[in-house]
Scaffold this motif. Structure first.
Motif, PDB file in Angstrom:
ATOM      1  N   ALA A 104       0.832  -1.209   0.000  1.00  0.00           N
ATOM      2  CA  ALA A 104       0.000   0.000   0.000  1.00  0.00           C
ATOM      3  C   ALA A 104       0.868   1.262   0.000  1.00  0.00           C
ATOM      4  N   ALA A 105       1.914   1.272   0.808  1.00  0.00           N
ATOM      5  CA  ALA A 105       2.821   2.429   0.851  1.00  0.00           C
ATOM      6  C   ALA A 105       3.561   2.573  -0.478  1.00  0.00           C
ATOM      7  N   HIS A 106       3.947   1.450  -1.063  1.00  0.00           N
ATOM      8  CA  HIS A 106       4.633   1.476  -2.359  1.00  0.00           C
ATOM      9  C   HIS A 106       3.720   2.066  -3.434  1.00  0.00           C
ATOM     10  N   ALA A 107       2.438   1.706  -3.409  1.00  0.00           N
ATOM     11  CA  ALA A 107       1.482   2.225  -4.391  1.00  0.00           C
ATOM     12  C   ALA A 107       1.305   3.730  -4.235  1.00  0.00           C
ATOM     13  N   VAL A 108       1.205   4.211  -3.001  1.00  0.00           N
ATOM     14  CA  VAL A 108       1.070   5.650  -2.754  1.00  0.00           C
ATOM     15  C   VAL A 108       2.316   6.382  -3.237  1.00  0.00           C
ATOM     16  N   LEU A 109       3.470   5.842  -2.937  1.00  0.00           N
ATOM     17  CA  LEU A 109       4.735   6.452  -3.358  1.00  0.00           C
ATOM     18  C   LEU A 109       4.856   6.482  -4.880  1.00  0.00           C
ATOM     19  N   THR A 110       4.529   5.392  -5.524  1.00  0.00           N
ATOM     20  CA  THR A 110       4.595   5.320  -6.982  1.00  0.00           C
ATOM     21  C   THR A 110       3.639   6.323  -7.622  1.00  0.00           C
ATOM     22  N   ASP A 111       2.444   6.444  -7.064  1.00  0.00           N
ATOM     23  CA  ASP A 111       1.466   7.405  -7.584  1.00  0.00           C
ATOM     24  C   ASP A 111       1.958   8.842  -7.413  1.00  0.00           C
TER      25      ASP A 111
END
Length: 160
Positions: free
Chosen positions: A88-95
């Motif tokens: 979830a944190a990776h997805a937020v960071l990537t976005d």
């Protein structure tokens, strides 16, 4: 051709038990600090990126790894920081990186630089205030003498 060794430091989520340290040391040669929350490893690899991947592949199931960093700067004077983020944190960071039109690595690097600069400014302000408070109650010559004395004394305990 010789393959270089990369010194990597592992920051652990929790201290290691002696048994866990021993099990991990059977996979890769490692050494722990006094409270077993940081571990050093020497890893064979062509690049520091490959060394970190190899270390994580060999030890992630054996150690509660939080962060891996290269112990020595590379030729660009940079330290590699490797954090295994939850999805979830990776997805937020990537976005966020996509919205900033930057690769995630560059986005994180710039965010870290901004955070460290802000911290340095806050620390300078905090120390400036403390010095002004000391100067309000002390003679500048006495304060300078006390600071010099404090700086030349050996620390009573090692700093982290």
């Amino acid at each position: 051709m010789t393959v270089p060794h990369h010194a990597l430091e592992i920051t652990l989520i929790r201290p290691l038990s002696p048994a866990a340290l021993h099990r991990a040391a059977r996979v890769l040669p490692i050494a722990a600090n006094h409270d077993a929350t940081r571990v050093m490893a020497l890893v064979h690899a062509k690049t520091s990126y490959q060394a970190v991947r190899r270390l994580r592949r060999h030890l992630a199931s054996r150690l509660p790894i939080d962060v891996i960093t290269t112990h020595y700067p590379d030729t660009d004077h940079k330290i590699l920081l490797n954090v295994d983020l939850p999805s979830a944190a990776h997805a937020v960071l990537t976005d966020a990186a996509r919205r900033a039109a930057q690769p995630p690595e560059v986005f994180v690097e710039k965010a870290l630089h901004r955070a460290l600069a802000a911290y340095a400014d806050q620390e300078t302000d905090r120390l400036g205030l403390a010095v002004r408070q000391l100067l309000a109650d002390a003679n500048p010559a006495h304060l300078l003498s006390a600071v010099g004395h404090a700086l030349t004394r050996l620390p009573e305990s090692p700093t982290p």
